[in-house]
Design a protein around this motif. Structure first.
Motif, mmCIF file in Angstrom:
data_model
loop_
_atom_site.group_PDB
_atom_site.id
_atom_site.type_symbol
_atom_site.label_atom_id
_atom_site.label_comp_id
_atom_site.label_asym_id
_atom_site.label_seq_id
_atom_site.Cartn_x
_atom_site.Cartn_y
_atom_site.Cartn_z
ATOM 1 N N LEU A 102 -75.290 58.665 29.061
ATOM 2 C CA LEU A 102 -74.989 57.415 29.118
ATOM 3 C C LEU A 102 -75.190 56.497 27.911
ATOM 4 N N SER A 103 -76.356 56.793 27.197
ATOM 5 C CA SER A 103 -76.774 56.290 26.118
ATOM 6 C C SER A 103 -75.649 56.475 25.044
ATOM 7 N N ALA A 104 -75.483 57.994 25.002
ATOM 8 C CA ALA A 104 -74.473 58.376 23.806
ATOM 9 C C ALA A 104 -73.179 57.725 23.941
ATOM 10 N N GLU A 105 -72.661 57.432 25.279
ATOM 11 C CA GLU A 105 -71.530 57.045 25.425
ATOM 12 C C GLU A 105 -71.318 55.437 25.198
ATOM 13 N N LEU A 106 -72.456 54.683 25.563
ATOM 14 C CA LEU A 106 -72.483 53.170 25.308
ATOM 15 C C LEU A 106 -72.442 52.888 23.888
ATOM 16 N N LEU A 107 -73.220 53.829 23.129
ATOM 17 C CA LEU A 107 -73.218 53.540 21.882
ATOM 18 C C LEU A 107 -71.992 53.883 21.065
ATOM 19 N N LEU A 108 -71.351 54.975 21.461
ATOM 20 C CA LEU A 108 -69.908 55.188 20.982
ATOM 21 C C LEU A 108 -68.916 54.163 21.190
ATOM 22 N N CYS A 109 -68.888 53.596 22.370
ATOM 23 C CA CYS A 109 -67.951 52.482 22.791
ATOM 24 C C CYS A 109 -68.610 51.195 21.985
ATOM 25 N N GLU A 110 -69.768 51.061 21.587
ATOM 26 C CA GLU A 110 -69.946 50.271 20.645
ATOM 27 C C GLU A 110 -69.235 50.394 19.286
ATOM 28 N N VAL A 111 -69.366 51.147 18.952
ATOM 29 C CA VAL A 111 -68.961 51.631 17.294
ATOM 30 C C VAL A 111 -67.458 51.607 17.631
ATOM 31 N N LEU A 112 -66.618 51.960 18.447
ATOM 32 C CA LEU A 112 -65.396 52.217 18.787
ATOM 33 C C LEU A 112 -64.594 50.785 19.384
ATOM 34 N N GLY A 113 -65.608 49.846 19.761
ATOM 35 C CA GLY A 113 -64.937 48.736 20.379
ATOM 36 C C GLY A 113 -64.213 48.996 21.653
ATOM 37 N N CYS A 114 -64.407 49.991 22.395
ATOM 38 C CA CYS A 114 -63.886 50.215 23.539
ATOM 39 C C CYS A 114 -64.757 50.344 24.880
ATOM 40 N N THR A 115 -64.235 50.574 26.059
ATOM 41 C CA THR A 115 -64.962 50.423 27.158
ATOM 42 C C THR A 115 -65.115 52.246 27.598
ATOM 43 N N ARG A 116 -66.128 52.369 28.448
ATOM 44 C CA ARG A 116 -66.446 53.753 28.734
ATOM 45 C C ARG A 116 -64.995 54.324 29.362
ATOM 46 N N VAL A 117 -64.290 53.540 30.146
ATOM 47 C CA VAL A 117 -63.217 54.439 30.558
ATOM 48 C C VAL A 117 -62.250 54.549 29.531
ATOM 49 N N GLN A 118 -62.163 53.867 28.605
ATOM 50 C CA GLN A 118 -61.181 53.977 27.385
ATOM 51 C C GLN A 118 -61.732 55.154 26.398
ATOM 52 N N LEU A 119 -62.986 55.376 26.639
ATOM 53 C CA LEU A 119 -63.601 56.537 25.883
ATOM 54 C C LEU A 119 -63.204 57.718 26.566
ATOM 55 N N TYR A 120 -62.932 57.941 27.694
ATOM 56 C CA TYR A 120 -62.447 59.174 28.520
ATOM 57 C C TYR A 120 -60.980 59.406 28.121
ATOM 58 N N LEU A 121 -60.354 58.524 27.908
ATOM 59 C CA LEU A 121 -59.113 58.696 27.356
ATOM 60 C C LEU A 121 -58.769 59.229 26.145
ATOM 61 N N LYS A 122 -59.953 58.858 25.208
ATOM 62 C CA LYS A 122 -59.775 59.223 23.860
ATOM 63 C C LYS A 122 -60.807 60.281 23.558
ATOM 64 N N HIS A 123 -60.935 61.419 24.378
ATOM 65 C CA HIS A 123 -61.643 62.632 24.189
ATOM 66 C C HIS A 123 -61.194 63.397 22.655
ATOM 67 N N GLU A 124 -59.929 63.481 22.561
ATOM 68 C CA GLU A 124 -59.585 64.159 21.447
ATOM 69 C C GLU A 124 -59.372 63.342 20.163
ATOM 70 N N PHE A 125 -59.676 62.211 20.300
ATOM 71 C CA PHE A 125 -59.756 61.209 19.096
ATOM 72 C C PHE A 125 -60.791 61.638 18.080
ATOM 73 N N VAL A 126 -60.331 61.718 16.765
ATOM 74 C CA VAL A 126 -61.230 62.115 15.655
ATOM 75 C C VAL A 126 -61.786 60.747 14.893
ATOM 76 N N LEU A 127 -63.174 60.833 14.927
ATOM 77 C CA LEU A 127 -63.623 59.627 14.245
ATOM 78 C C LEU A 127 -63.539 59.696 12.884
ATOM 79 N N ARG A 128 -63.663 58.490 12.353
ATOM 80 C CA ARG A 128 -63.473 58.281 10.647
ATOM 81 C C ARG A 128 -64.608 58.168 10.086
#
Ligand code: GLN
Length: 294
Positions: A30-56
Motif C-alpha cells: 500500500l505504501s509503495a502504491e500511495l507514493l507512486l500515485c503521488e509521483v504520477l499524480g494519479c489515483t490507486r485505481v488509475q495506477l492499476y490501469l498503468k501497469h505497463e507504463f514506463v517511468l521517466r
C-alpha cells in the motif's frame, strides 16, 4: 533501485514492496502504491490501469528519494505524501501537526450519537469548540457534518493553525473560525465569542516519562507539543475540568480522547460530572464524554 534500468509501474511496485518488507516498513505494498500515485499524480485505481507504463527518469528520481525517506529515515508515510485521510476526508499534514489517528474518529462518532439522541438544543446554531485543533481534523470534520453549527478551533501553535486554515479552505467550510490561543492560559469564553454547547479535544496526553517508549517514527517526526504535556499526561484534563463551568453552557457537553491506561484517572478527575467512557475498535478505553450540570 537502479535509475539506469527501465522500470514499469508493475516492476517498481513489486521491487519497492519487497524493499519495504525487508526494511520492516508497515503496509509495504500500500505504501509503495500511495507514493507512486503521488509521483504520477494519479489515483490507486488509475495506477492499476498503468501497469505497463514506463517511468521517466525524473519520476524515478522523485520516487527513489521518497522510498528512502520512508525506509531509511523512517519518516511517516503521511508526511512524505503531505496528506492523509480522517473520517474519509482529505487533510494536509506536515511536521507542525499531529498525524490524525483512526481512533480519534471515535470523538466524531460520539458527537454524532449525542446529536442523534437529541441532547443539543435546536433553535440557535450549535456552538462547538475544538481545543488543540492541530491539522483541524476534529473541528473541520464536525463543521462538515453539521453545516448549521459554528465551530471555533483553537491552537497554541501558529504553524498548526495555518495548516488547519488551509484544510478548512480546501473543504470550503464557512462555519469554522480559528483562534491562536493556549488553553492552559484561558480563563473564560470571551476570546471564543462566548460560551459553547460542546467542547471536543484530543489533547497531548503522553506523560513525559512515557515519551522514551514511543516509536521513533512518532517521536522523531511528530511535534512534541502535540504529544506530551511534559508532565503526567493529565494536565490538559485538569484544566478542562476547571474550565467546564466557564466555557460550557449549562447542560453543555464535553467529549475528549485520552491515552492508553488513563481511564481510571480520567473517571476520577471528572467525577463531578458523572463521565461515560467509550472503547475504541481495539476495545481500549479511549473517549470520555460528560454533561455540565450544576
Ligand atoms: N486535534 C488534532 C488531532 O486529533 C491534534 C491533536 C493534538 O495535537 N494533540 O489529530
Amino acid at each position: 533501485m537502479s535509475l539506469e534500468k527501465i522500470w514499469t509501474v508493475l516492476d517498481i511496485l513489486r521491487w519497492t514492496s519487497d524493499y519495504f518488507k525487508s526494511n520492516d516498513v508497515d503496509s509495504p505494498r500500500l505504501s509503495a502504491e500511495l507514493l507512486l500515485c503521488e509521483v504520477l499524480g494519479c489515483t490507486r485505481v488509475q495506477l492499476y490501469l498503468k501497469h505497463e507504463f514506463v517511468l521517466r527518469k525524473d519520476e524515478l528520481e522523485k520516487y527513489r528519494s521518497m522510498i528512502l525517506r520512508r525506509a531509511k529515515d523512517r519518516e511517516p508515510l503521511q508526511y512524505i505524501l503531505g496528506h492523509t485521510e480522517f473520517y474519509a476526508l482529505r487533510f494536509e499534514v506536515n511536521p507542525s501537526v499531529l498525524i490524525p489517528r483512526p481512533e480519534t474518529e471515535l470523538v466524531i462518532d460520539t458527537v454524532r450519537e449525542l446529536a442523534s439522541a437529541g441532547v443539543f438544543p435546536n433553535g440557535s446554531p450549535l456552538r462547538i469548540l475544538d481545543i488543540g485543533t492541530g491539522s483541524g481534523c476534529i473541528g473541520i470534520t464536525l463543521a462538515k457534518i453539521f453545516p448549521n453549527a459554528q465551530v471555533v478551533a483553537i491552537d497554541k501553535s501558529p504553524t498548526a493553525l495555518m495548516t488547519a486554515k488551509r484544510n478548512a479552505e480546501y473543504h470550503q467550510l464557512p462555519n469554522i473560525s480559528f483562534v491562536e490561543c493556549d488553553v492552559l492560559e484561558l480563563s473564560s469564553a470571551e476570546r471564543l465569542g462566548g460560551v459553547l454547547d460542546c467542547i471536543v479535544s484530543n489533547p497531548p496526553y503522553i506523560g513525559k516519562g512515557d515519551m522514551a517508549e514511543l516509536d521513533r517514527e512518532v517521536s522523531a517526526f511528530e511535534p512534541e507539543i502535540a504529544l506530551t504535556d511534559q508532565s503526567d499526561g493529565l494536565s490538559f484534563y485538569r484544566k478542562f475540568n476547571e474550565l467546564i463551568p466557564e466555557l460550557l453552557k449549562p447542560q453543555g457537553w464535553m467529549i475528549c480522547e485520552f491515552g492508553f491506561g488513563q481511564a481510571n484517572q480520567i473517571e476520577k478527575l471528572f467525577s463531578d460530572y458523572k463521565p461515560t467512557i467509550k472503547n475504541d475498535l481495539a476495545k481500549i478505553p479511549r473517549v470520555v464524554y460528560l454533561q455540565r450540570f450544576d
